[in-house]
Scaffold this motif. Structure first.
Motif, mmCIF file in Angstrom:
data_model
loop_
_atom_site.group_PDB
_atom_site.id
_atom_site.type_symbol
_atom_site.label_atom_id
_atom_site.label_comp_id
_atom_site.label_asym_id
_atom_site.label_seq_id
_atom_site.Cartn_x
_atom_site.Cartn_y
_atom_site.Cartn_z
ATOM 1 N N GLY A 69 42.794 34.407 39.854
ATOM 2 C CA GLY A 69 43.235 35.657 40.474
ATOM 3 C C GLY A 69 43.947 36.578 39.499
ATOM 4 N N THR A 70 44.738 36.000 38.611
ATOM 5 C CA THR A 70 45.490 36.825 37.654
ATOM 6 C C THR A 70 44.529 37.615 36.774
ATOM 7 N N ASN A 144 51.127 37.011 49.601
ATOM 8 C CA ASN A 144 51.366 35.611 49.292
ATOM 9 C C ASN A 144 52.681 35.083 49.839
ATOM 10 N N ASP A 169 43.271 42.633 46.393
ATOM 11 C CA ASP A 169 43.529 41.252 46.001
ATOM 12 C C ASP A 169 43.386 40.414 47.269
ATOM 13 N N GLN A 172 44.882 35.413 48.675
ATOM 14 C CA GLN A 172 45.513 34.623 49.740
ATOM 15 C C GLN A 172 44.725 34.664 51.045
ATOM 16 N N SER A 192 40.370 33.640 44.033
ATOM 17 C CA SER A 192 40.798 32.515 43.202
ATOM 18 C C SER A 192 40.362 31.217 43.860
ATOM 19 N N HIS A 194 41.647 28.015 43.379
ATOM 20 C CA HIS A 194 42.597 26.942 43.698
ATOM 21 C C HIS A 194 43.404 27.180 44.965
ATOM 22 N N LYS A 195 43.175 28.332 45.609
ATOM 23 C CA LYS A 195 43.852 28.543 46.904
ATOM 24 C C LYS A 195 42.943 28.097 48.050
HETATM 25 N N1 PLP Z 1 47.176 37.198 43.799
HETATM 26 C C1 PLP Z 1 47.889 36.587 44.761
HETATM 27 C C2 PLP Z 1 48.147 37.308 46.037
HETATM 28 C C3 PLP Z 1 48.385 35.292 44.561
HETATM 29 O O1 PLP Z 1 49.100 34.712 45.507
HETATM 30 C C4 PLP Z 1 48.118 34.658 43.332
HETATM 31 C C5 PLP Z 1 48.646 33.309 43.048
HETATM 32 O O2 PLP Z 1 49.674 32.897 43.549
HETATM 33 C C6 PLP Z 1 47.352 35.328 42.370
HETATM 34 C C7 PLP Z 1 46.898 36.603 42.638
HETATM 35 C C8 PLP Z 1 47.040 34.717 41.056
HETATM 36 O O3 PLP Z 1 45.975 33.791 41.164
HETATM 37 P P1 PLP Z 1 45.761 32.666 40.056
HETATM 38 O O4 PLP Z 1 46.830 31.642 40.264
HETATM 39 O O5 PLP Z 1 44.384 32.134 40.336
HETATM 40 O O6 PLP Z 1 45.829 33.329 38.735
#
Ligand code: PLP
Length: 367
Positions: A69-70, A144, A169, A172, A192, A194-195
């Motif tokens: 996600g990042t 989140n 985004d 979540q 992402s 891993h969620k």
């Molecule tokens: N965006 C949101 C809303 C998140 O909650 C998170 C992770 O906690 C991310 C992005 C980042 O995702 P990643 O951990 O896959 O980099």
């Protein structure tokens, strides 16, 4: 352990691990290789692309695999159309706010869609900001910390009519509520793995057909040159498997989570000084973030940890002596209450007995 921190990460589903294993062992060939073993890895990536696309109601050609996600949020900001002014909602994740702050330092104007005390974007703020000459806007689908869900489709519709590139985004929201790229009407959507019970270090950016993106790294043609580098085949296969399972089990997971959330919330109503943050209904079925007047949130987390309960505040700096969470600050929650924040984020394998045990421990701690 009672694991109540699924918004931080989820355990890897055994079925996902099973799908990944051959690509960590037997099928190690580089997916760009032309020989048979390479072609097997390539077709596994393409199958995963179809699975991820299906979960968000789009086509495989729109899926760019990333490291999570990042990276997806950072990559979304690489639209050449961004020249002078962007807008983001006040409750974005730091992996959106921080790259946007970098744009600001480089001279780009940054506007904010303010939220109300329930965490929803304020109509007046949206109208005011969307009248400005924006190049790009980002509004997260679900938060989140609080789990609050924004009406992204409605906002995207208006912004698009003003020729603004729109990103959301959905990290979540994915796997917890239906997420449709076409219905959301955004140009870009971050996901992402891993969620959703997939592996860490894997995600995707969904990109509307025809939209141009500048790659952040150069040096290869993978992922249409937008995200070069040898693919993490096993993780991508795992993401695909997790997406397929999430799609098949979405309704069942949603109902189970909501039932647990309602049980937790009715229990919290009897706890004196407990205040649940965020909109009562427009919220993810698995997330309850609450404050407790007069309680040190960090101390509470540590106490619960000694009893084998894993929870968090929802934000790295929400508890203890640090600053209150920027999300809760944006929602105008009093700093002292915000600093006591605890976030319970439930998962598909949690049970009613675990919720009851948590409530029991919480009540005993507060005595
Ligand atoms: N965006 C949101 C809303 C998140 O909650 C998170 C992770 O906690 C991310 C992005 C980042 O995702 P990643 O951990 O896959 O980099």
């Amino acid at each position: 352990m009672i694991y109540f921190d699924h918004n931080a990460t989820t355990p890897l589903d055994e079925r996902v691990l099973e799908a990944m294993m051959p690509f960590l062992t037997t099928f190690y060939a580089n997916p760009s290789a032309l020989y048979r073993a390479g072609r097997i890895a390539r077709s596994a990536i393409e199958a995963a692309r179809e699975q991820v696309a299906a979960l968000v109601d789009t086509t495989a050609a729109q899926v760019i695999f990333t490291s999570g996600g990042t990276e997806s949020n950072n990559l979304a900001l690489q639209v050449p159309a961004i020249k002078s002014r962007v807008a983001i909602s006040a409750t974005e994740h730091p992996c959106m706010t921080e790259p946007v702050m970098r744009l600001k330092h480089r001279g780009c104007a940054v506007e904010t869609f303010d939220v109300d005390t329930r965490g929803l974007i304020e109509q007046a703020s949206f109208e005011q900001v969307s009248r400005l000459p924006l190049d790009f806007a980002s509004i997260m689908l679900a938060n989140n910390e609080t789990g609050v869900i924004q009406d992204v489709a409605v906002y995207a519709d208006t912004l698009r009519s003003h020729n603004v590139i729109v990103h959301s985004d959905a990290v979540q929201a994915l796997g917890k509520i239906p997420v449709s790229f076409s219905k959301l009407k955004v140009h870009l959507l971050s996901l992402s793995a891993h969620k959703i019970y997939g592996p860490k270090g894997c995600g995707a950016l969904i990109v509307e057909k025809g939209l141009n993106l500048e790659p952040m790294q150069l040096g290869g043609g993978q992922e249409k040159g937008i995200r070069p580098g040898t693919e993490n085949v096993a993780a991508i296969v795992g993401f695909g498997a997790a997406a397929e399972i999430a799609k098949a089990e979405l309704d069942q997971r949603h109902d189970h989570l909501l039932k647990l959330r309602h049980r937790l919330e009715s229990g919290l109503k009897t706890v004196s000084g407990a205040v649940i943050f965020g909109h009562p209904d427009l919220r993810l079925p698995n997330t309850v973030q609450f404050g407790l007047y007069g309680v040190d949130g960090e101390m509470l987390q540590m106490q619960l940890d000694t009893k084998g309960i894993a929870i968090s505040s929802g934000s790295a700096c929400a508890s203890g002596g640090g600053k209150p969470s920027p999300v809760l600050t944006a929602m105008k929650i009093a700093p002292e209450l915000a600093k006591s924040a605890i976030r319970v984020s439930l998962g598909k394998d949690n049970t009613e007995a675990e919720v009851d045990e948590f409530l029991n421990r919480l009540t005993r701690f507060l005595l």
